[in-house]
Each structure stands twice: as C-alpha cells, then as structure tokens.
Scaffold this active site. Structure first.
Site, PDB file in Angstrom:
ATOM      1  N   LEU A  27       0.835  -1.205   0.000  1.00  0.00           N
ATOM      2  CA  LEU A  27       0.000   0.000   0.000  1.00  0.00           C
ATOM      3  C   LEU A  27       0.872   1.257   0.000  1.00  0.00           C
ATOM      4  CD1 LEU A  27      -2.869   1.118   0.022  1.00  0.00           C
ATOM      5  CD2 LEU A  27      -2.750   1.201   2.520  1.00  0.00           C
ATOM      6  N   ILE A 456      20.082  19.939  15.957  1.00  0.00           N
ATOM      7  CA  ILE A 456      19.591  18.843  16.802  1.00  0.00           C
ATOM      8  C   ILE A 456      20.355  17.539  16.561  1.00  0.00           C
ATOM      9  CG2 ILE A 456      17.490  17.619  17.547  1.00  0.00           C
ATOM     10  CD1 ILE A 456      17.642  20.626  18.254  1.00  0.00           C
ATOM     11  N   SER A 458      21.006  15.542  13.267  1.00  0.00           N
ATOM     12  CA  SER A 458      21.136  14.988  11.916  1.00  0.00           C
ATOM     13  C   SER A 458      21.185  16.112  10.885  1.00  0.00           C
ATOM     14  CB  SER A 458      19.980  14.044  11.608  1.00  0.00           C
ATOM     15  OG  SER A 458      18.748  14.699  11.720  1.00  0.00           O
ATOM     16  N   ARG A 540       4.134   6.131   5.971  1.00  0.00           N
ATOM     17  CA  ARG A 540       5.397   5.961   6.693  1.00  0.00           C
ATOM     18  C   ARG A 540       5.351   4.763   7.636  1.00  0.00           C
ATOM     19  NH1 ARG A 540       8.655  10.693   6.106  1.00  0.00           N
ATOM     20  NH2 ARG A 540       9.979  10.215   7.882  1.00  0.00           N
ATOM     21  N   CYS A 541       6.400   3.937   7.540  1.00  0.00           N
ATOM     22  CA  CYS A 541       6.470   2.756   8.390  1.00  0.00           C
ATOM     23  C   CYS A 541       7.781   2.768   9.162  1.00  0.00           C
ATOM     24  CB  CYS A 541       6.448   1.490   7.538  1.00  0.00           C
ATOM     25  SG  CYS A 541       4.975   1.363   6.534  1.00  0.00           S
ATOM     26  N   GLU A 630       5.157  10.565  24.933  1.00  0.00           N
ATOM     27  CA  GLU A 630       4.352   9.528  24.283  1.00  0.00           C
ATOM     28  C   GLU A 630       4.061   8.341  25.184  1.00  0.00           C
ATOM     29  OE1 GLU A 630       6.302   8.243  20.732  1.00  0.00           O
ATOM     30  OE2 GLU A 630       5.800   6.151  21.111  1.00  0.00           O
ATOM     31  N   GLU A 690      10.484  21.753  20.277  1.00  0.00           N
ATOM     32  CA  GLU A 690       9.854  22.325  19.095  1.00  0.00           C
ATOM     33  C   GLU A 690       9.082  23.585  19.503  1.00  0.00           C
ATOM     34  OE1 GLU A 690       7.726  19.378  16.725  1.00  0.00           O
ATOM     35  OE2 GLU A 690       6.037  20.747  16.820  1.00  0.00           O
ATOM     36  N   HIS A 719       9.567  20.599   9.632  1.00  0.00           N
ATOM     37  CA  HIS A 719       8.585  19.722   8.986  1.00  0.00           C
ATOM     38  C   HIS A 719       8.154  20.276   7.639  1.00  0.00           C
ATOM     39  CE1 HIS A 719       8.232  18.777  13.335  1.00  0.00           C
ATOM     40  NE2 HIS A 719       8.386  17.575  12.825  1.00  0.00           N
TER      41      HIS A 719
HETATM   42  N1  GLN Z   1      19.190  13.641  16.989  1.00  0.00           N
HETATM   43  C1  GLN Z   1      18.061  13.268  16.191  1.00  0.00           C
HETATM   44  C2  GLN Z   1      18.122  13.993  14.849  1.00  0.00           C
HETATM   45  O1  GLN Z   1      18.652  15.064  14.803  1.00  0.00           O
HETATM   46  C3  GLN Z   1      16.780  13.621  16.877  1.00  0.00           C
HETATM   47  C4  GLN Z   1      15.588  13.142  16.112  1.00  0.00           C
HETATM   48  C5  GLN Z   1      14.291  13.260  16.864  1.00  0.00           C
HETATM   49  O2  GLN Z   1      14.172  14.031  17.767  1.00  0.00           O
HETATM   50  N2  GLN Z   1      13.305  12.521  16.470  1.00  0.00           N
HETATM   51  O3  GLN Z   1      17.621  13.500  13.855  1.00  0.00           O
HETATM   52 ZN    ZN Z   2      12.904  16.075  17.426  1.00  0.00          ZN
END
Ligand code: GLN
Ligand code: ZN
Length: 783
Positions: A27, A456, A458, A540-541, A630, A690, A719
């Site tokens: 899918l 952050i 990456s 997304r999986c 979460e 965020e 995003h």
């Molecule tokens: N250190 C991760 C990155 O920069 C943090 C990712 C996340 O918070 N989901 O991708």
């Molecule tokens: Zn994050």
C-alpha cells in the site's frame, strides 16, 4: 433493538483490526506512486482492493470465519480518523475546493487533506493513545456540516460479499471521533467539538441503515477515547456523550448489531454507562485492564444480556505470551455473560505481519514471538477452546507454555553481570552535582557566546548516504570504503557548520538509519527484523527492534565517530545518543519484567557510552528523549510510577559525567506544560524543544514554570521545506527573550534535519545565524 429480527450471534473469535500496509508494504508503494503521478487513482484503487481481498483470504485461512462477521474491514488509505472525517463530511473550509456539491472528496482530495497543499496546512498529526501510530486530527466547528459524504465503508462490505465473505465494517465511534478532534479555525474560543454530537449522530444512523440494507449483521465502532484520562474533555461530558450516542444509535430502526470496541485500557466508569445502552457487544482490553469485578446490579444484569469480547491477545506487542492464562481470563468472563468471545486487545495495526517472514531471526527467538498472523491463529485457538472446551486446545496451550518456559531459561534473557550492576545502584548514581556549580564549570570549559547556536543532530540524508549504508549491508561496500565515505560526509557537514558560523558542532548522523535501530544493532539483548514494518502514519512505516534480553554494550558505539568529528574542529562537538525511554518506546520490549528494570539496563549501557565519549574529549553530549511524553500512561494513577522510572533512567544514563561536561536533551514537541516537572527532573543542562510552528507560544509555559536550565525553543520548523526569513527568526528570538532570561536561551531548529534537502537547510541555517547575530548586537553582546 426496536425490531424483533433475531440477531446473528457475535463471532466467537475475532480481531479488532489488521495491518493495512501490506506484507511487503504494497500500500505504501502504491500510494506513493499515486502521489508521484506515476499511477492513476483507478490503479491505486485496484491495488487497494487486491490488498483487502488478500487480507480476507489470509484471515480466513488463519481460522477466522468467512461469513460470520469475524473478519473486520479495517482498511484505510491513510488513517482511520481521516476516514471518519471524510465519511461524515467534516472537511476544514480551507479544503473546500476539494469537496464536490454532494460533499464528496475524491482520492486526490483525501490525500491533500492529509498532506496539505501550498499555503493550506494539512490536518495536524498526533499520537494515537500510547502507541507510536499517528492519526490526523479532524477540525470541527459550528460551521461543520455533517452529512454522509462517503459510502466507502458500505462499498467495502459489498466488495467482500461479492467475494463470498460476510465481514464486519469498522469505523471510529462518534464519541471518540469528536473527543479527538480539535476546534476549527472558525470556532469561537472555548468551543468543544463534542458539543456537535447531536448533529453528528444522524449521519452515523444513516450509515448504520445503509450497512443494514447491504446485509451487514454487525458493525464495529471503535471508542478508545473512553479508556483514556488524557482527553481534553471533562470525563462527565464524555460519559454523557456515550450514553446519548448509543441510545440514539441503538434506536435506529434498521441497523446491524453494534459492537463497541474499547482498546488501550480498561473502561473504568465508562463500563456501566456503556452497559446501560442498547449495544449488543463490547470489548474489554484484558491485557491492559482486568476482568471487572464488583459491578453494580444494574450493570451486571445489562452486561449479562450482551456479548462480552475479551481482548486477551496483546495487539500492541509481539510476544507469543501465556495462552493458558489468556484462556483463563476468558473463562472468568463467563461470570459476566453467557456470551463470551475472544479478540485481540487492540487492532493488530501495531505489529508486523508474520514471524514466518523473518528468515534471519534465530529459531529460538521466533518460537517466542507472535506477529499479526500468529495472533490471529491464537485467537482462533482460544475461540475453539470456548466452543469445544479446554481439552480441545490443550496441545496449543501447552506449546505456548513450553515456549514461555524456554524463553525464561534462555541464555541472554537474564545476564548475571547486568543484573548485579542494576541491583547495586544507589541514589547517588541518579544525580549530578549542583546546577550552579555545573553552569560555572561549563561556562569556563566551553566558552560559548551569548545565545549559543546549534542543531539537533542529523543533517540531510542524501541518496548517496542511504546508498552507501545499503551497500554496506549487502556486502557490496567494504567496511573501509564505507568508513571513508561517512568520514568524508562528516567533514563536509563540519566544514559547512564552521562556514555558516554555528557554535556547537554535530556530526550529522549519516551512519544512522534510524535513531533507535542504530543503537539496537549495537547493543546486546536486541534483535532486528527484515520485514517487520509497522505503520507510523500515512505511508510511513518503522521497523521496531525487538528487545528480548538483558541489555549491555559489547563495545563503544559512537565514540569513534564523535572523536573523528572533534578532530576536525576546535569548536565543541556534541555527541549524540538516543535516550533509554525513547529506545524502549520505539522498540518491541520484553514483557517479562517491569519496563523500569529494562530502562535501567539500557541507561547503564548509555552511561558507559557517555563516559567513553567524555574520556575521548567530547565536552557536550545530547541524549534525545522525544518519546518521553508519548509513553505517559493513559491513566493518571499510573503517571507517578512511569515518571519515576522514565526520568530515573535518563538521569542514570547521564549522571556519571563531570560538572564541566554539558548534557543536552531534545524533545520533539512543545507540550512543555504537560510534562514540565518531568523535564525539569531530567536535570539536563540544556533542553531543546519544538516551538517554531506554534510561534514560540511555549515560552510562556517555560516562564511560568520557573525553568532555570538552558532551553532551546526551535526557531525553524523542519517539517516544512519553507526557509524562515531573518526577520522571522529575529522576531521569534525576541519573543523568546521577552519571556526567558538571555543566559538560558539557545538557538536551534525544531528537530533534526535528516528529512530536509540541502538547499533549504543551508539557507535556513544562514538566516538563523544572521538573526542571532542581530539579536546579540542589539543586546550589546557580540560573539
Ligand atoms: N538527533 C536526532 C536527529 O537530529 C533527533 C531526532 C528526533 O528528535 N526525532 O535526527
Ligand atoms: Zn525532534
């Protein structure tokens, strides 16, 4: 029931829902190629129909009945909440051009609501109860015109019927639908979507009538909102909505029998309310909750007239579990009603398809597991036991018990050295020294400017990086060649950050496929799957790892990468780790000991990693905990225990460092207010969160909470591909500075940059630095 037509009995064995993405993510592929314009809507629809057909055949082959409503129709192109919204015509006005005169949204329009288009933001996405599935949040206001705008549910039932099946249509129930919706942009302050219940119910009633006309004996209405205490609605309002909704739907003249499913926990005070309505069947999650006792006489007698469906097979985890105990719980249910059926506790959406699809997993481990298909078989077995008695399934029950015993005794499940270490922990292991002393030591050691800038972790994952990782996995690239490529990438990313003028440098995480799986692959006690995909949202999986044994670290994991990075720059490099809570949240975790015990083992492995980073000259370490919120339990009574072990494990992982080593953490959301005490108790030196999308709203929460450590509210919404302008970032920073003392404030994006492209990332980071310099200059400080 107003008519006297005899009802078809509820099936003895069923499941609440089944994965929709396909065994090979068919899918996902079909939907994405439709988005890319390579296939047409008709082609997508026919792939989806094939998948639904394959699912029905599979479920029947695994032992669910073909014609007794035991197979749920739980398909969705994207999300079940979005499905409910388009079914009842609840499309936000910004997507009005996607709705035709009859209120109908076509497939392209449906995806537009999910993904946004130009200036029109998509529906917001948020976590589905305490799972890692994300649903789309419908927007409801006084202007929402409810009408039956889609008959897809009816058509899918008819499609099944044409293939010789009598299945059970599934839809999110009206109370959960409204309780999880948010007020639309047009709605006045203080508007509650639940206030529209009376207008919504006729649409559900019409749908029921249509389903009855099509010949559906049963329909499933999912009402998980009833088990949660984290819903933005007064409990009393929710309960009275339940009473109203099911009185109204029960009174529909011609309708299928109503099965209300309540996954993710116990119903609590919603049970008597639901029992008092004319529904014919309800499910109880007996994995999270227990068999209710001490019911008042009215509830007891009402339940005795309904089918009670015991959700005894865990839909949320991948363990084969204790089948004998599950059968025992079902027999206990017979005290409530003579009509008892067996089911999964939740939809099987949260687990992969099939253990037999994992040739690389060790056979012994496989014997302990049950993915969706194995769970369906377990349901079928227990159903047979309910009909033919314990004897009839003795063989299967004994096999499951033997597997459990094998698991308990297997090497690696309990590791004496790991256990000795956790047993010896003392309060001291969980705390660092005084924050003021740390701050002074870090200021001296790091020499960072006013408003330090960082990212952050990456950087964009280019197709070159992905290819190199894939080639290494397939043996097409030597270790040495892979290392050289990754080091070249790291150097590029470091040079870029130096050139842009960022103060705290990251290595960009090119070697990581996924922030949890990467650590799972490098720690003992974990296994990774090949085809164990689980839907996270839309197409997304993720492929959660399996945490099956005691966790330890056979060798340093990130130290070489971080030291190499530090060798390239005089600026401080930030080491990057995933925290214990997030590692647990995004894996399938062993169920044979408390989560807190498992978390402490992971924490100790990370603590060793941090010690090695520190010894290698890394002065800042970030431990990401985006999943802290979460995992917060749905029941308030469980919060304290959760916060104790989750916060404790983070502290255990980070408390071994010297005062001058700076610990950062990162959380992906801005619901700072909800978990502020927990965040404070993490005792990190710097926390990034965020904030860009909500225009820094969060700074007021931070201000009123009296948070005193370093804080980096994001100034760049990663995003979206949009590049924030210098003026915009300047304004955000000034807003932040109006509420938070400058010495606490850090400047960073909302989250990691891995899903972004390079052009927009570089442009955005340049603007962030320029804005920071302007704000520093205005404050009379220069870097
Ligand atoms: N250190 C991760 C990155 O920069 C943090 C990712 C996340 O918070 N989901 O991708
Ligand atoms: Zn994050």
């Amino acid at each position: 029931m107003t008519d006297t037509t005899p009802r078809t009995a509820f099936p003895t064995g069923t499941i609440i829902g089944y994965p929709r993405i396909g065994r090979r993510r068919e899918l996902k592929k079909a939907v994405e190629s439709f988005w890319a314009g390579t296939t047409t809507a008709d082609e997508l629809e026919s792939t989806a129909a094939e998948l639904r057909s394959a699912t029905r055949e599979r479920l029947a082959a695994l032992g669910l009945g073909r014609d007794d409503a035991s197979i749920p129709e739980s398909f969705s192109y994207y999300d079940q909440m979005l499905d409910a919204a388009v079914t009842v015509g609840a499309v936000p006005s910004r997507f009005a051009s996607r709705v035709d005169a009859a209120g109908v949204v076509d497939l392209a329009g449906y995806f537009t609501i999910a993904r946004g288009e130009g200036e029109n933001a998509p529906l917001e996405m948020t976590k589905w109860f305490d799972s890692n599935y994300h649903y789309l949040v419908p927007e409801i206001g006084p202007e929402t015109t409810f009408r039956l705008a889609s008959d897809r549910i009816v058509r899918e039932f008819e499609e099944a019927k044409a293939a010789g099946f009598v299945t059970r249509p599934v839809i999110v129930g009206p109370v959960t639908f409204l309780a999880l919706s948010k007020a639309s942009d047009e709605a006045p302050e203080g508007f509650h979507p639940l206030s529209r219940l009376d207008d919504l119910l006729p649409v559900y009633a019409e749908l029921l009538t249509r389903l009855a006309a099509a010949g559906a004996p049963w329909v499933q209405l999912d009402e998980p909102a009833l088990v949660s205490e984290s819903i933005d609605e007064e409990r009393s309002a929710l309960l009275s909505a339940v009473a109203t909704a099911y009185a109204v739907l029960g009174a529909v003249a011609s309708r299928p029998a109503l099965f209300v499913a309540a996954p993710y926990g116990s119903l609590g005070d919603a049970l008597p309310v639901l029992a008092a309505t004319p529904i014919e069947a309800l499910s109880l999650d007996l994995v999270r909750g227990s068999v209710p006792t001490g019911l008042d006489p009215a509830t007891a007698s009402a339940l005795a007239g309904k089918t009670v469906v015991g959700g005894v097979i865990d839909g949320h985890n991948i363990w084969r579990g204790d089948l004998e105990a599950a059968f025992g719980r079902l027999t206990e249910l017979l005290a409530l009603s003579p009509e008892v059926a067996v089911s999964t506790s939740t939809s099987l959406l949260h687990v992969p398809h099939d253990v037999d699809d994992e040739p690389a997993l060790a056979d012994q481990l496989k014997g302990w597991l049950a993915f969706a298909d194995q769970k369906v078989t377990q349901v079928a077995t227990l159903a047979r036991g309910l009909v033919d008695g314990h004897e009839a399934i003795q063989g299967e029950l004994s096999d499951a018990s033997a597997a459990l015993a094998d698991r308990a005794a297997a090497p690696g499940v309990r590791d004496a050295a790991v256990r000795a270490r956790t047993a010896a922990l003392t309060a001291q292991d969980f705390s660092r020294g005084d924050y003021t002393d740390r701050l002074a030591a870090q200021d001296a050691a790091l020499g960072l400017p006013f408003l330090p800038t960082t990212t952050i972790g990456s950087f964009p994952q280019t197709s070159d990086i992905r290819r190199a990782r894939a080639q290494l996995a397939k043996g097409l690239l030597s270790e040495a060649e892979y290392l050289a490529r990754m080091q070249a990438e790291i150097k590029r990313v470091v040079d870029l950050q130096e050139e842009i003028g960022i103060d705290v440098i990251v290595h960009g995480e090119p070697e990581r496929n996924d922030m949890v799986q990467y650590f799972a692959e490098n720690l003992d006690g974990f296994a990774v799957t090949q085809n164990g995909w689980v839907q996270s949202y839309g197409s997304r999986c993720t492929r959660p790892s399996i945490l099956w044994g005691d966790v330890s670290r056979p060798a340093p994991i990130t130290v070489d990468w971080s030291s190499f990075t530090q060798s390239l720059t005089a600026k401080p490099v930030k080491g990057m780790l995933t925290g214990p809570v997030t590692i647990l949240a995004w894996s399938f975790v062993r169920d044979d000991q408390p989560l807190g015990d498992t978390a402490r083992q992971v924490a100790l492995a990370l603590r060793d990693e941090i010690a090695d980073l520190e010894a290698a000259g890394i002065r800042i370490v970030q431990v990401d905990e985006p999943a802290l919120r979460e995992l917060l339990p749905l029941k308030k009574a469980d919060h304290a225990e959760y916060l104790d072990w989750s916060v404790g494990s983070f502290r255990l992982s980070t408390a071994g460092v010297r005062d001058e080593t700076q610990i950062h953490t990162h959380l992906c959301y801005s619901e700072f207010g909800v978990v502020i005490d927990a965040i404070r108790n993490l005792d990190a030196d710097v926390t990034s969160i965020e904030a860009a999308r909500s225009r820094m709203e969060v700074v007021h929460d931070i201000q009123t909470s009296g948070f005193e450590h370093g804080i980096g509210p994001g100034v760049y919404d990663i995003h979206s591909p949009r590049v924030p302008s210098v003026a915009e970032v300047t304004e955000l920073l000034e807003t932040a500075l109006s509420a938070i003392p400058g010495r606490q404030l850090w400047v960073n994006p909302d989250c990691g940059l891995k899903t972004r492209g390079y052009d927009e990332t570089v442009a955005s980071l340049r603007n962030i630095i320029e804005a920071t310099r302007a704000v520093r200059a205005k404050a009379g400080v220069t870097a």
